[in-house]
Write a protein that holds these residues in place. Structure first.
Motif, PDB file in Angstrom:
ATOM      1  N   GLU A  15      -3.434   7.461   0.757  1.00 22.65           N
ATOM      2  CA  GLU A  15      -4.054   7.546   2.155  1.00 22.65           C
ATOM      3  C   GLU A  15      -3.478   8.671   3.026  1.00 22.65           C
ATOM      4  O   GLU A  15      -2.310   8.920   2.698  1.00 22.65           O
ATOM      5  CB  GLU A  15      -3.859   6.150   2.761  1.00 22.65           C
ATOM      6  CG  GLU A  15      -4.534   5.005   1.916  1.00 22.65           C
ATOM      7  CD  GLU A  15      -6.070   4.818   2.627  1.00 22.65           C
ATOM      8  OE1 GLU A  15      -6.421   5.505   3.633  1.00 22.65           O
ATOM      9  OE2 GLU A  15      -6.574   3.871   2.022  1.00 22.65           O
ATOM     10  N   ARG A  22      -8.928   5.867   9.326  1.00 25.47           N
ATOM     11  CA  ARG A  22      -9.987   4.871   9.548  1.00 25.47           C
ATOM     12  C   ARG A  22     -10.972   4.870  10.899  1.00 25.47           C
ATOM     13  O   ARG A  22     -10.036   5.220  11.828  1.00 25.47           O
ATOM     14  CB  ARG A  22      -9.485   3.450   9.212  1.00 25.47           C
ATOM     15  CG  ARG A  22      -8.751   3.240   8.076  1.00 25.47           C
ATOM     16  CD  ARG A  22      -9.655   3.327   6.835  1.00 25.47           C
ATOM     17  NE  ARG A  22      -9.206   3.259   5.587  1.00 25.47           N
ATOM     18  CZ  ARG A  22      -9.746   3.368   4.326  1.00 25.47           C
ATOM     19  NH1 ARG A  22     -10.940   3.528   4.116  1.00 25.47           N
ATOM     20  NH2 ARG A  22      -8.883   3.137   3.377  1.00 25.47           N
ATOM     21  N   HIS A  90     -12.718  16.550  -0.132  1.00 27.02           N
ATOM     22  CA  HIS A  90     -11.812  15.467   0.646  1.00 27.02           C
ATOM     23  C   HIS A  90     -10.597  16.112   1.386  1.00 27.02           C
ATOM     24  O   HIS A  90     -10.050  15.572   2.224  1.00 27.02           O
ATOM     25  CB  HIS A  90     -11.731  14.142  -0.129  1.00 27.02           C
ATOM     26  CG  HIS A  90     -12.829  13.520  -0.549  1.00 27.02           C
ATOM     27  ND1 HIS A  90     -13.623  12.746   0.510  1.00 27.02           N
ATOM     28  CD2 HIS A  90     -13.932  13.412  -1.729  1.00 27.02           C
ATOM     29  CE1 HIS A  90     -14.476  12.376  -0.038  1.00 27.02           C
ATOM     30  NE2 HIS A  90     -14.791  12.686  -1.218  1.00 27.02           N
ATOM     31  N   ASP A  94      -9.844  15.714   5.066  1.00 25.64           N
ATOM     32  CA  ASP A  94      -8.817  15.151   5.624  1.00 25.64           C
ATOM     33  C   ASP A  94      -8.013  16.236   6.585  1.00 25.64           C
ATOM     34  O   ASP A  94      -7.568  15.645   7.702  1.00 25.64           O
ATOM     35  CB  ASP A  94      -7.689  14.896   4.363  1.00 25.64           C
ATOM     36  CG  ASP A  94      -7.958  13.693   3.635  1.00 25.64           C
ATOM     37  OD1 ASP A  94      -8.880  13.009   4.123  1.00 25.64           O
ATOM     38  OD2 ASP A  94      -7.354  13.451   2.721  1.00 25.64           O
ATOM     39  N   ARG A 130     -17.185   9.013   2.546  1.00 24.40           N
ATOM     40  CA  ARG A 130     -16.321   8.669   3.763  1.00 24.40           C
ATOM     41  C   ARG A 130     -17.133   7.909   4.706  1.00 24.40           C
ATOM     42  O   ARG A 130     -16.399   6.903   5.420  1.00 24.40           O
ATOM     43  CB  ARG A 130     -15.788  10.144   4.305  1.00 24.40           C
ATOM     44  CG  ARG A 130     -15.176  11.007   3.298  1.00 24.40           C
ATOM     45  CD  ARG A 130     -14.865  12.479   3.891  1.00 24.40           C
ATOM     46  NE  ARG A 130     -13.773  12.400   4.902  1.00 24.40           N
ATOM     47  CZ  ARG A 130     -12.474  12.731   4.376  1.00 24.40           C
ATOM     48  NH1 ARG A 130     -12.100  12.686   3.276  1.00 24.40           N
ATOM     49  NH2 ARG A 130     -11.453  12.505   5.505  1.00 24.40           N
ATOM     50  N   TYR A 135     -14.095   6.162   6.698  1.00 25.48           N
ATOM     51  CA  TYR A 135     -12.632   6.784   6.837  1.00 25.48           C
ATOM     52  C   TYR A 135     -12.569   8.075   7.758  1.00 25.48           C
ATOM     53  O   TYR A 135     -11.268   8.301   8.006  1.00 25.48           O
ATOM     54  CB  TYR A 135     -12.679   7.574   5.401  1.00 25.48           C
ATOM     55  CG  TYR A 135     -11.434   7.888   4.834  1.00 25.48           C
ATOM     56  CD1 TYR A 135     -10.578   7.007   4.180  1.00 25.48           C
ATOM     57  CD2 TYR A 135     -11.125   9.512   4.963  1.00 25.48           C
ATOM     58  CE1 TYR A 135      -9.530   7.515   4.012  1.00 25.48           C
ATOM     59  CE2 TYR A 135      -9.644   9.720   4.437  1.00 25.48           C
ATOM     60  CZ  TYR A 135      -8.979   8.582   3.987  1.00 25.48           C
ATOM     61  OH  TYR A 135      -7.699   9.283   3.487  1.00 25.48           O
TER      62      TYR A 135
END
Length: 418
Positions: A15, A22, A90, A94, A130, A135
């Motif tokens: 994570e 989140r 991702h 991120d 996501r 996410y």
């Protein structure tokens, strides 16, 4: 091997710090900018500007900012951004989410070339995953950009996102002052965003374990030309070029010349292939750099004059059409090199090209003419004997060979996966 799914991505990297990211809990990027500063991360789009400095400028603005992930990649000799978006979306998302949190932005825009259909599908699927996993905290959208050389220039990107033409605009204001929707805008290359995601997880010391003191970390390099296995490689800054060539299966012929930094970069003699080290410090004496991470090896069989003529004509066609020295100067230079390649040049043509190049340099609204001049001027030096022979005897048999320098239309999405 295709796109990494969200579950695979989290299994490898875990994570985001403390489970942040989140939707019900905004990513807490406290300390991220300081960590990026300690890491020494610089932009991977070509300008190598310190990432933390850019982020502080947007974070300190009065209005809420926007983050843009620049994956436009208009440079024909580069494939790294496209590959990153296809395989590791991702990681990019991120980094964009963390950057948005760090500067207080509520929107992330990822820009993708119109022709990059595989990258677009990969990003779309990643966003679906996501969203299902709740996410992301910032709103995320994909914007397609024209397949033009200048489309990824920051002011051109802002203009296109705002509904205008995708060409560079006069600055100031700079994007961090007033960009998308007239809001402060942080623009980072997608590889830079990926590094942000990794540094946030593993720390600045981890990043500095690779590279040099002044240029820490790793970078993606597009290696092409007379190489057994061309493709995208991750290298440590400071790595000897010979080691990279060996890892790619070695040259397939004698290397006549090396193009570093792409079509706004610098030609160097091929004899340097096994003595160069890939860092800004080691390349500086040659007035060269990796730019957006490009090394192209030209084979001994190629004609340096014909290759230069073809790319220079393309560069002249890529002008934004806003500055006379660029529009008329690059066209004149391209025509003169084509005449040399065809054997129809008048005497003193080479000197005229050099003089015209000096008149164009530094006179454009953007850096396009400067990059084109750097490409041409270094070609005149590295291929000096060939230019002289063409001026005296006309075109050579190698002029008829297929070009080794890629231009739009000569590659496809399939090329990325090599």
């Amino acid at each position: 091997d295709g796109q990494m799914s969200l579950s695979e991505h989290l299994a490898i990297h875990g994570e985001l710090p403390a489970g942040r990211g989140r939707r019900h809990r905004r990513p807490d990027a406290t300390g991220l900018v300081e960590s990026l500063e300690r890491a020494g991360l610089r932009g991977r789009g070509g300008a190598a500007f310190p990432t933390a400095v850019k982020m502080r400028a947007v974070a300190g603005a009065r209005r809420r900012g926007i983050v843009v992930g620049n994956g436009a990649e208009g440079e024909p000799a580069s494939l790294k951004d496209r590959l990153l978006l296809e395989a590791l979306p991702h990681l990019v998302l991120d980094g964009g989410s963390l950057a948005a949190a760090a500067v207080g932005a509520d929107e992330l825009i990822v820009c993708v070339p119109q022709s990059a259909s595989t990258a677009r599908r990969s990003l779309t699927e990643a966003l679906r995953e996501r969203s299902t996993a709740r996410y992301d905290s910032a709103a995320v959208r994909i914007v397609l950009v024209p397949d033009r050389y200048l489309a990824g220039q920051e002011s051109a990107l802002v203009s296109h996102i705002n509904g205008g033409p995708g060409v560079p605009t006069l600055t100031p204001p700079l994007p961090f002052e007033r960009g998308v929707q007239r809001r402060p805008t942080l623009i980072n290359n997608v590889e830079t965003l990926a590094h942000i995601a990794l540094i946030a997880r593993y720390g600045s010391d981890w990043f500095r374990d690779l590279g040099t003191r002044d240029e820490p970390g790793s970078a993606l390099l597009t290696l092409s030309g007379a190489i057994a296995y061309p493709g995208v490689y991750e290298i440590e800054h400071g790595t000897p070029l010979g080691d990279v060539l060996e890892a790619a299966g070695g040259p397939t012929s004698e290397i006549k010349a090396l193009l570093l930094g792409g079509y706004s970069g610098t030609w160097l003699p091929g004899l340097l292939a096994h003595t160069l080290s890939l860092s800004a410090e080691k390349l500086a004496p040659y007035r060269a750099g990796l730019g957006p991470g490009i090394v192209l090896a030209l084979s001994e069989d190629a004609c340096g004059v014909a290759e230069t003529a073809r790319v220079t004509r393309w560069l002249a066609a890529q002008t934004a059409g806003q500055c006379g020295p660029c529009v008329h100067g690059l066209t004149t230079i391209a025509s003169a090199i084509e005449e040399l390649a065809a054997g129809n040049a008048a005497t003193e043509t080479e000197r005229r090209i050099a003089r015209w190049a000096s008149m164009v340099q530094g006179r454009g609204a953007c850096a396009h003419p400067d990059g084109a001049v750097r490409f041409v001027s270094s070609a005149l030096s590295v291929f000096a004997e060939e230019f002289a022979e063409h001026a005296r005897y006309g075109h050579c048999p190698a002029c008829a060979r297929p070009s080794e320098l890629p231009l739009p239309g000569s590659r496809s999405d399939a090329d990325v996966s090599r």
